[in-house]
Structure formats: C-alpha cells, structure tokens
Design a protein around this motif. Structure first.
Motif, short mmCIF file in Angstrom:
data_model
loop_
_atom_site.label_atom_id
_atom_site.label_comp_id
_atom_site.label_asym_id
_atom_site.label_seq_id
_atom_site.Cartn_x
_atom_site.Cartn_y
_atom_site.Cartn_z
N ASN A 76 0.82 -1.00 -0.19
CA ASN A 76 -0.03 0.12 -0.07
C ASN A 76 0.75 1.16 0.07
N PHE A 87 -3.60 -6.92 -11.59
CA PHE A 87 -3.40 -8.65 -11.48
C PHE A 87 -3.71 -9.47 -12.53
N ARG A 91 -8.86 -9.13 -9.65
CA ARG A 91 -9.37 -9.01 -8.32
C ARG A 91 -10.08 -7.79 -8.31
N TYR A 93 -14.00 -6.22 -6.67
CA TYR A 93 -14.80 -6.43 -5.31
C TYR A 93 -16.19 -6.92 -5.94
N PRO A 105 -9.88 2.76 -4.43
CA PRO A 105 -8.70 3.37 -4.71
C PRO A 105 -8.90 4.91 -4.39
N ARG A 165 -8.68 0.94 -11.85
CA ARG A 165 -8.04 0.81 -10.44
C ARG A 165 -6.81 1.58 -10.38
N LEU A 169 -5.64 5.88 -8.72
CA LEU A 169 -4.48 6.09 -7.94
C LEU A 169 -3.61 7.36 -8.47
N ALA B 219 -6.36 -6.60 -3.40
CA ALA B 219 -6.77 -5.37 -4.19
C ALA B 219 -6.73 -4.24 -3.28
N VAL B 220 -7.32 -4.10 -2.04
CA VAL B 220 -7.44 -3.13 -1.39
C VAL B 220 -5.74 -2.60 -1.09
N ARG B 221 -4.87 -3.52 -0.74
CA ARG B 221 -3.63 -3.06 -0.62
C ARG B 221 -3.12 -2.46 -1.91
N SER B 223 -4.61 -1.00 -3.78
CA SER B 223 -5.36 0.27 -3.92
C SER B 223 -4.53 1.41 -3.03
#
Lengths: 262, 341
Positions: A76, A87, A91, A93, A105, A165, A169, B219-221, B223
């Motif tokens: 992170n 990925f 991946r 949600y 994000p 995603r 960022l 995926a959160v990491r 992000s």
C-alpha cells in the motif's frame, strides 16, 4: 531522478523453497516508455512484478523508484508513491457495482491528495469521478455497465476495471500483468489504443505479456526472462532474432537430439 | 394473453420499479405510495421497538427487553464484522466484560454518573479491545475467531486468580439509572441509532473500503490502503458497540463481575444473526428480540430449556437457512401491482 530512469531494478533474487524463481534480475525503465517483459510459462514474470510491488518479499536485491528505495516497503505504501499494478487473475470486489469498485482506490491517501477535493474532483463526489474514469477506460457512461455488479461483468470489462483501479490512483508507472490474456481478438484490438493513450498521457508502462504481436505494437523495449534469469533486453526485432530467445521459446535442438539418443 | 377482460389491458409491474431506476444507489421517489413503500418498513420497526416498554406490563419482561437490546448491539457488531469486513468475531464476551468493568470501575473509583461512564466506557472499551485484538488482525476466518474467544476466558481467569477488581464477587454497588423509563428507552434508542448508523456506514465510502477488505484484501492493498488499519477501525466500531452494551449491563444490574465474560455473549449474537439473516443488519437485531425472550420464556421447562432452544434454532437453520430478513426483503421487493398498458 538519475538520468531518465523511473524504475531501477538491481539484482533481484527470490527462491520458493528450493525453486529459484528469480536470479539476479536487473533492468531499468525509462520515463514515459512502454517496457515489455516476456518469457515462457514459469519464467518468473509475475514473481518479478510481485517483488517490485511488495506483494512478495524478495530475498535480495534493490528496487529504486524515482530514486527512492522501495525494496522492502508494504504494497500500500508503494501504491501511494504512484507505482501501481494490475493482477493477472482479476481481483475486483465482486459484491460491489463496477463504479463503487473504484471508490476504494479513490479513498487512498494518494488519490485524496492528488485528485481534487479529497479524491472526489471539484464536488468531492467520488462516484462521479469513478464514472469519469470508467468512461475513459471504455465503460459506456450511459449504459448500465458501470452500475452492474462486478460479479456479472465479462472478462474484458474486468480487465479494464483492473486498469481503472490503477488510474484512480493517478499513477506515474503501471505494471500490467497480462492485460491481454483471456481476451478475444476484437477485445485486444480495442485495448491496444487504450494502452497507447495512457502512454501519451505520460504514464510509464511495464507490460508482462504473452501476446507478442500486440505487445510489439506498443512496446519500445522488451526484456526476456527464462527460468528466473534475464536472457536479453533490447528492441523487439533484435530480441526475437536472438538465438537464446528462440531456444527458450521453441526448445533447443541440441537438447532434443540428446534426449532422443538417451 | 390474459383472458380476463377486466385485466386484459393491464400488466403486472414490480412496486419498486420506479424506486430502483438503475441501481440500488439511485432513487427516484415520485409518489406517496413509493415513499410509503420505502418508509413503512423502517417506521414499523422504529415505532414497534419504541412501543415495546409500553405494551409489556411486568417489570421482569421489561428487563428482558433491555437485555435483548444489549444483545442486539453485540449482534449488530458481529454482523458488521462478519459480513462487511470479513472478520468472524466471537468476541462478544470480551466486549461486554471490558465495557462492564470499565464502567463499574469508573463509577466506583471516581464516582462518575452513568451519564459520563457510558460514553467513556464506549470509547475506552473500544480502544482496549482493539488494542488487545491488534496482533490478531492479520488473521482471518476461524483463526481470528479463536483469538477473540480466548481473550474473555483468559481475562476471566486473570481476575479470578489475581483477585483484582473484586475477584469472584465482582464490583458491587454500581450506580443504577435515575428511573426505569430512562433505563428502558435509552438502550432501545441506542440500538436503533446503532442499526441505522451502521446501515448508513456500510454504504458510505469508508464502508465500501470495509466491504473491499472482505471481498478482496489484496486489491485493497494494491489500491494504496492499509488493510490492518481499516480492520482496526472496524474492530473499534464493533467493540465500542459491545462495550457500550457491557457498561449498560453493569448499570442495570448495579454490579459487574466475571460472569460478564460468559460465552453467552459470544454465542447468542451469532445465533441471532443466523436466524435474522446475515448481511442485513436489521435481521440480527430482530433475531435478538426474538431469541432472548424465547430463552427466558423457556426457563419454565427447567433443564429441557436447552432442548427446546436447540430445536427452534435447528428448525430455522434447516428451513430458512438464509435468515428471515433476507427472505423477507427479497419477497418485499417482489410485490407487484397492476398498471394500465
């Protein structure tokens, strides 16, 4: 930045148990280019990306991103520096609609400091920003697609969602892990201009790919990995003319003769 | 085609068609019928809960309702952690015990009234529980559940062995509430606010991050968000709710003791979530208001109580395993009306 290199990878090694996944891999990525990483199955391409982005701790080696050492940082923290990744196995949600996938994000410290009012653009509404990003990446704004659950989207859209995603960022460098795999020819054909557009926007791309023809359309330099070791590096045509690369992909004739004799 | 001449030129339409235009997030309420369709279930729940203390005559059963509301706070926390953050917590007993002892100690040593002990125990208890669970946060699934289960057992034995905080007798003489109406209504209001607050939270942006952690933590990491940090925030929310319940319990019984670390507080919220329907938040709350009175009522049968209790639970799990509220919400969204073509 030393010269024009945005990413400098030096002597990265990684073993899984007794398997040498990576051995002293070094390469540099220049600001603004598209850099390809190719190699046969199991040659360590995804492991290399995992090591650079911190998802796997490397055994030894050093990674410099914009001259900062990110070798042993958490994923992170690295993402917040602007080095993002997709990925290979998507991946998303699955229980959230596509546009809500991007709110995660947009909630990150980097997006909140860089993307206007706390990541939500002028109005501070992250939903609006995420639909803007999705439109940019090829989700039609006025269709139902951005509002559908990620679990109901086909592979093509999920691959785009992976890229979206990263874009949320506001990245400087994206490591793409096989964005073309699993797509139909027409879907790949519509992805290539997208990659070119990202490059024109000033984003540096590192692409791990098996679809060589499409990769060579966009990549300026490629590196070949085999059994965790770097074989060669250079412009696509030179690399493919290299004997060692042909061996790696097609198998060595000497080796074949040897096995027939034995 | 429909042969009935009266309905020949009509077709059926789902009641929520105008409400869910494109997605659950976009509403277009255009008539009082649609407003009522949205608001009525919520109103019935709120008014029903508020009427409970008025319609129940005996003091004993009023007390049971308060206890049920405390269990509801635990069940809300459990459902939040399990279905929106992906942490299965058996820590109900830990939260209740820490909250109860915090409130009792504050009241006995500093003489603070419930007006102060309740908020301090909520935040303080939440912080203590989050700190205790911090090492377990990288764990998932059954491993996290085991750690949350060990803490109340450990703390109970520590208090017993070291004879601190009143030992096995507990802390006696904790101040009660000024009158029983406050005691009755405050906890019901807290439960209602917690329910609607959590329902709002899980659809806010930070709530989407929590749900992202549950769906796909890698995926959160990627992000740029630390999963440990968001898990810690979620555990704080759930444990603060539980600690508030524990503090309330200490003030209701005017006593705090090691039985507040009893495993009932860990297990009944899970049973209520199974019955009510996980992931709905309202289901676990209703489940508590159903299970806790049933469990009290079954006391008449003596030792057979557990048998009846188990049979009821088994019946729910076998015949309505998705949970009552999941089923009810689905059916409610399928109401249809006739419209002219």
């Amino acid at each position: 930045m030393s010269g024009e290199n945005i990413l400098q990878v030096t002597n990265v090694s990684k073993t899984f148990g007794g398997v040498q996944a990576l051995l002293n891999v070094s390469f540099n990525v220049k600001q603004g280019e598209v850099f390809g990483i190719i190699g046969p199955n199991g040659s360590g391409k995804t492991t290399l990306i995992n090591c650079i982005t911190g998802f796997i701790k490397m055994d030894s080696g050093k990674v410099l991103y914009k001259d900062t050492d990110i070798s042993y940082k958490a994923p992170n923290q690295i993402a917040n520096l602007g080095l993002t990744r997709t990925f290979q196995i998507m991946r998303p949600y699955y229980s959230l609609p596509a546009y809500k996938n991007l709110i995660v994000p947009l909630f990150s410290p980097r997006a909140r400091s860089k993307g206007g009012w706390r990541g939500g653009g002028k109005l501070g509404d992250r939903g609006t920003v995420s639909i803007d990003i999705l439109e940019e990446i090829g989700f039609e704004r006025d269709s139902f697609v951005p509002y559908k659950l990620a679990s109901s989207l086909p592979t093509g859209y999920l691959k785009r969602l992976e890229l979206a995603r990263c874009l949320a960022l506001r990245p400087d460098l994206i490591l793409c892990d096989e964005v073309f795999s699993g797509l139909s020819m027409s879907e790949i054909a519509s992805m290539v201009p997208l990659i070119e557009k990202l490059q024109m926007d000033g984003i540096t791309l590192v692409m791990v790919e098996h679809r060589l023809r499409e990769l060579f359309r966009v990549a300026s330099r490629v590196m070949v990995l085999n059994f965790g070791e770097k074989l060669t590096e250079g412009v696509p045509d030179e690399v493919m003319a290299n004997e060692k690369v042909k061996e790696a992909y097609l198998g060595s004739e000497k080796l074949l003769d040897y096995t027939f004799e034995a | 085609m429909d042969k009935n001449p009266a309905t020949a030129e009509k077709r059926k339409e789902r009641l929520d068609r105008g409400i869910k235009v494109r997605t659950e997030g976009i509403y277009a309420v255009s008539s009082w019928e649609e407003t009522a369709y949205l608001a009525l279930p919520r109103l019935i729940l709120i008014v029903g809960l508020l009427l409970l203390p008025l319609v129940i005559p005996s003091l004993y059963w009023k007390r049971v309702i308060s206890i049920a509301a405390i269990y509801a706070l635990l069940a809300l926390g459990f459902d939040f952690l399990a279905h929106f953050v992906g942490l299965v917590s058996l820590g109900g007993a830990l939260f209740i015990g820490v909250g109860g002892y915090t409130a009792a100690l504050l009241n006995k040593t500093f003489g603070l009234s419930p007006l102060f002990t309740l908020p301090i125990a909520t935040v303080g208890g939440g912080l203590i529980c989050t700190f205790l669970l911090l090492p377990a946060l990288p764990l998932r699934g059954v491993y996290f559940a085991i750690v949350t289960l060990m803490y109340p057992l450990t703390l109970m034995r520590i208090i017993e062995a070291l004879n601190i905080f009143g030992g096995t007798d507990g802390i006696l003489g904790v101040a009660g509430f000024p009158n029983r109406w406050i005691e009755q209504y405050l906890i019901i209001l807290i439960a209602i606010v917690a329910l609607f607050g959590l329902r709002r939270l899980v659809n806010e942006d930070i709530g989407l991050v929590f749900r992202g952690v549950k769906d796909n933590d890698q995926a959160v990491r990627a992000s740029g968000l630390s999963i440990t940090r968001y898990k810690a925030i979620a555990v704080f929310i759930a444990s603060a709710l539980g600690s508030l319940g524990g503090a309330y319990l200490a003030h209701i019984y005017m006593w705090s003791g090691i039985s507040q670390f009893a495993l009932d507080f860990s297990v009944i919220p899970i049973a209520a979530t199974v019955i009510g329907g996980g992931g709905t938040l309202v289901g676990p709350l209703l489940g508590c208001f159903f299970l806790v009175p049933i469990s009290e009522w079954l006391r008449e049968f003596g030792t057979l109580r557990i048998v009846f209790y188990s049979v009821i639970l088994m019946a729910f799990i076998m015949f309505r395993s998705e949970g009552v509220m999941v089923y009810a919400q689905r059916k409610y969204h399928q109401f249809e009306r006739w419209v002219k073509v």
